[in-house]
Motif scaffolding. Structure first.
Motif, PDB file in Angstrom:
ATOM      1  N   TRP A  15       0.831  -1.208   0.000  1.00  0.00           N
ATOM      2  CA  TRP A  15       0.000   0.000   0.000  1.00  0.00           C
ATOM      3  C   TRP A  15       0.867   1.258   0.000  1.00  0.00           C
ATOM      4  CZ3 TRP A  15      -4.429   2.391  -0.747  1.00  0.00           C
ATOM      5  CH2 TRP A  15      -4.675   3.596  -0.106  1.00  0.00           C
ATOM      6  N   GLN A  16       1.954   1.237   0.780  1.00  0.00           N
ATOM      7  CA  GLN A  16       2.829   2.394   0.854  1.00  0.00           C
ATOM      8  C   GLN A  16       3.642   2.598  -0.413  1.00  0.00           C
ATOM      9  OE1 GLN A  16       5.024   1.371   4.390  1.00  0.00           O
ATOM     10  NE2 GLN A  16       3.656   2.522   5.737  1.00  0.00           N
ATOM     11  N   ARG A  17       3.784   1.548  -1.227  1.00  0.00           N
ATOM     12  CA  ARG A  17       4.547   1.671  -2.465  1.00  0.00           C
ATOM     13  C   ARG A  17       3.693   2.060  -3.654  1.00  0.00           C
ATOM     14  NH1 ARG A  17       6.747  -3.309  -0.785  1.00  0.00           N
ATOM     15  NH2 ARG A  17       5.767  -4.363  -2.557  1.00  0.00           N
ATOM     16  N   LEU A  18       2.377   2.188  -3.474  1.00  0.00           N
ATOM     17  CA  LEU A  18       1.527   2.628  -4.574  1.00  0.00           C
ATOM     18  C   LEU A  18       1.949   4.019  -5.025  1.00  0.00           C
ATOM     19  CD1 LEU A  18      -1.994   1.429  -3.368  1.00  0.00           C
ATOM     20  CD2 LEU A  18      -0.561   0.405  -5.139  1.00  0.00           C
ATOM     21  N   PRO A  19       1.852   4.318  -6.347  1.00  0.00           N
ATOM     22  CA  PRO A  19       2.405   5.574  -6.874  1.00  0.00           C
ATOM     23  C   PRO A  19       1.996   6.816  -6.109  1.00  0.00           C
ATOM     24  CG  PRO A  19       1.704   4.155  -8.678  1.00  0.00           C
ATOM     25  CD  PRO A  19       1.306   3.465  -7.405  1.00  0.00           C
ATOM     26  N   VAL A  20       0.698   7.080  -5.971  1.00  0.00           N
ATOM     27  CA  VAL A  20       0.263   8.321  -5.331  1.00  0.00           C
ATOM     28  C   VAL A  20       0.533   8.292  -3.836  1.00  0.00           C
ATOM     29  CG1 VAL A  20      -1.701   9.820  -4.876  1.00  0.00           C
ATOM     30  CG2 VAL A  20      -1.479   8.710  -7.102  1.00  0.00           C
ATOM     31  N   VAL A  21       0.331   7.141  -3.197  1.00  0.00           N
ATOM     32  CA  VAL A  21       0.571   7.033  -1.754  1.00  0.00           C
ATOM     33  C   VAL A  21       2.053   7.230  -1.448  1.00  0.00           C
ATOM     34  CG1 VAL A  21       0.409   5.510   0.256  1.00  0.00           C
ATOM     35  CG2 VAL A  21      -1.401   5.496  -1.485  1.00  0.00           C
ATOM     36  N   HIS A  22       2.920   6.691  -2.272  1.00  0.00           N
ATOM     37  CA  HIS A  22       4.357   6.841  -2.066  1.00  0.00           C
ATOM     38  C   HIS A  22       4.769   8.309  -2.156  1.00  0.00           C
ATOM     39  CE1 HIS A  22       8.612   5.962  -2.165  1.00  0.00           C
ATOM     40  NE2 HIS A  22       8.739   6.576  -3.333  1.00  0.00           N
ATOM     41  N   GLN A  23       4.259   9.018  -3.167  1.00  0.00           N
ATOM     42  CA  GLN A  23       4.589  10.439  -3.314  1.00  0.00           C
ATOM     43  C   GLN A  23       3.996  11.270  -2.171  1.00  0.00           C
ATOM     44  OE1 GLN A  23       4.035   8.655  -6.115  1.00  0.00           O
ATOM     45  NE2 GLN A  23       6.024   8.983  -7.084  1.00  0.00           N
ATOM     46  N   LEU A  24       2.814  10.863  -1.694  1.00  0.00           N
ATOM     47  CA  LEU A  24       2.193  11.588  -0.594  1.00  0.00           C
ATOM     48  C   LEU A  24       3.025  11.466   0.674  1.00  0.00           C
ATOM     49  CD1 LEU A  24      -0.276  13.273   0.186  1.00  0.00           C
ATOM     50  CD2 LEU A  24      -1.448  11.157   0.802  1.00  0.00           C
ATOM     51  N   ARG A  25       3.623  10.298   0.930  1.00  0.00           N
ATOM     52  CA  ARG A  25       4.477  10.099   2.093  1.00  0.00           C
ATOM     53  C   ARG A  25       5.785  10.862   1.955  1.00  0.00           C
ATOM     54  NH1 ARG A  25       6.445   5.314   2.580  1.00  0.00           N
ATOM     55  NH2 ARG A  25       6.705   5.350   4.831  1.00  0.00           N
ATOM     56  N   GLN A  26       6.249  11.075   0.719  1.00  0.00           N
ATOM     57  CA  GLN A  26       7.490  11.805   0.498  1.00  0.00           C
ATOM     58  C   GLN A  26       7.318  13.309   0.655  1.00  0.00           C
ATOM     59  OE1 GLN A  26       8.759  10.486  -3.451  1.00  0.00           O
ATOM     60  NE2 GLN A  26      10.646   9.737  -2.537  1.00  0.00           N
ATOM     61  N   SER A  27       6.130  13.821   0.339  1.00  0.00           N
ATOM     62  CA  SER A  27       5.929  15.262   0.293  1.00  0.00           C
ATOM     63  C   SER A  27       5.927  15.860   1.690  1.00  0.00           C
ATOM     64  CB  SER A  27       4.601  15.580  -0.402  1.00  0.00           C
ATOM     65  OG  SER A  27       3.510  15.008   0.297  1.00  0.00           O
ATOM     66  N   VAL A  28       6.298  17.135   1.748  1.00  0.00           N
ATOM     67  CA  VAL A  28       6.315  17.874   3.012  1.00  0.00           C
ATOM     68  C   VAL A  28       5.863  19.303   2.767  1.00  0.00           C
ATOM     69  CG1 VAL A  28       8.166  16.540   4.101  1.00  0.00           C
ATOM     70  CG2 VAL A  28       8.748  18.481   2.666  1.00  0.00           C
ATOM     71  N   GLY A  29       5.337  19.962   3.821  1.00  0.00           N
ATOM     72  CA  GLY A  29       5.035  21.387   3.768  1.00  0.00           C
ATOM     73  C   GLY A  29       4.015  21.768   2.713  1.00  0.00           C
ATOM     74  N   VAL A  30       4.333  22.856   2.007  1.00  0.00           N
ATOM     75  CA  VAL A  30       3.433  23.382   0.976  1.00  0.00           C
ATOM     76  C   VAL A  30       3.235  22.375  -0.138  1.00  0.00           C
ATOM     77  CG1 VAL A  30       3.118  25.225  -0.713  1.00  0.00           C
ATOM     78  CG2 VAL A  30       4.112  25.747   1.515  1.00  0.00           C
ATOM     79  N   GLN A  31       4.284  21.631  -0.435  1.00  0.00           N
ATOM     80  CA  GLN A  31       4.201  20.623  -1.484  1.00  0.00           C
ATOM     81  C   GLN A  31       3.134  19.579  -1.177  1.00  0.00           C
ATOM     82  OE1 GLN A  31       7.421  17.567  -2.162  1.00  0.00           O
ATOM     83  NE2 GLN A  31       7.879  18.962  -3.854  1.00  0.00           N
ATOM     84  N   ARG A  32       3.085  19.144   0.084  1.00  0.00           N
ATOM     85  CA  ARG A  32       2.055  18.179   0.478  1.00  0.00           C
ATOM     86  C   ARG A  32       0.668  18.812   0.399  1.00  0.00           C
ATOM     87  NH1 ARG A  32       2.485  14.321   5.668  1.00  0.00           N
ATOM     88  NH2 ARG A  32       3.750  13.234   4.122  1.00  0.00           N
TER      89      ARG A  32
END
Length: 357
Positions: A15-32
């Motif tokens: 689940w954590q490796r799914l494309p959008v979920v993975h990017q969501l976990r990587q993002s921070v701040g305004v980007q998230r």
């Protein structure tokens, strides 16, 4: 000299490796925040399209109900929350059904573009020669044309400018497909030319693997990493192209499907007369749909580029070395020093104080 202890980090779940979920976990701040806002707008857009028959109070081409005709250019009321158009259609129903038309065109156009563009780019980049030169010249020539003008020409050729729901969606999708094929072709071709020189591809050739096996098993899976980003950006462009075709009169007939660009075209005269509701809501629907997809696409672009996403800031927040690090045993815990501690050869004690030799 005291050395830092490197501990393997547990492998993320599926689940954590799914494309959008993975990017969501990587993002921070305004980007998230941008990514979340884009995902919310996209979810509303998709759910509206899927459940249009349940959400819309009337059909997209309905002009009357049990109480009689709706009337032309009626202001917002309890019966018609967003008013009616100059043709007597319910604006709310047209806006909701228009989301379904846009989704269908996007899906057909993107699938056709990916299939044709990726296949041509893969074959052209792998084999090279005169077919490669011909395809590059043809795609560059198509890419040089204004996208909307090319879509208009293709729409006229395919359907004469107007058609029913199936024919109109197919004509609009094919018109958009012709515009987007060169984009996928150029990206996949460039990646294929780079990847076919890698050691693992040469090893596969030495072991006797066939060209189709090498292309589709080794090259293709590594050449399509940027496709999610291109798909999101092309989806937003597809909505604008479809709206542009409908606005200038080359879209789908109103009795066959609801289309935001067509409704905007019919509301031009209303705006000069002070009738604002016929133009406002289709326009807002276009803006929000394009904004949501664009926010997701731009966020994915930032996260895919280490120079833009701030790899060090993300690593310090998570305390993990990026998964691209080539370390036996998998990803490692960077400790209090984060990636900087590993890259600069620095060590830290349990309180995060630097220990020098």
């Amino acid at each position: 000299m005291t050395t830092a202890t490197l501990r393997p980090v547990a492998k993320p779940s599926l689940w954590q490796r799914l494309p959008v979920v993975h990017q969501l976990r990587q993002s921070v701040g305004v980007q998230r925040g941008m990514l979340v806002a884009g995902l919310v707008l996209m979810a509303i857009f998709i759910l509206t399209a899927v459940f249009a028959p349940l959400l819309a109070p009337f059909r997209f081409n309905q002009l009357r109900d049990a109480s009689g005709t709706f009337g032309s250019q009626q202001p917002p009321s309890a019966a018609h929350p967003l008013g009616t158009t100059v043709g007597g259609y319910d604006v709310l129903s047209r806006v909701i059904w228009g989301a379904q038309t846009a989704i269908l065109v996007i899906v057909v156009a993107v699938l056709l573009s990916i299939f044709i563009g990726v296949l041509l780019g893969l074959v052209s980049g792998y084999f090279g020669g005169w077919p490669d030169r011909v395809l590059v010249v043809v795609c560059d020539a198509i890419y040089a044309f204004p996208s909307l003008l090319l879509a208009i020409v293709m729409s006229i050729v395919i359907s004469g400018g107007k058609s029913d729901l199936a024919g109109g969606i197919l004509a609009a999708a094919i018109s958009i497909t012709v515009v987007y094929i060169p984009q996928y072709f150029r990206v996949i071709r460039a990646e294929t030319v780079r990847i076919k020189a890698e050691a693992y591809v040469e090893s596969a050739k030495v072991l006797g693997a066939s060209s189709p096996r090498i292309m589709f098993r080794h090259v293709l899976r590594n050449a399509t990493r940027t496709l999610p980003l291109i798909v999101t950006l092309n989806s937003s462009e597809a909505i604008l192209t479809l709206a542009g075709l409908g606005f200038i009169g080359f879209g789908i007939e109103p009795s066959s499907a609801a289309e935001w660009g067509y409704d905007l075209n019919k509301s031009i005269s209303d705006v000069t007369s002070g009738i604002w509701w016929t133009a406002l809501f289709p326009g807002v629907a276009i803006v929000l749909a394009v904004l949501g997809i664009t926010l997701v696409g731009e966020s994915l672009n930032d996260l895919a580029d280490p120079r833009l996403r701030g790899r060090r800031a993300v690593a310090k927040a998570s305390g993990e070395v990026a998964e691209t690090s080539v370390v036996p045993g998998g990803t490692l815990d960077g400790g209090p020093g984060g990636i900087r501690g590993l890259e600069d050869g620095e060590s830290f004690d349990e309180h995060g104080i630097e220990v020098r030799s």
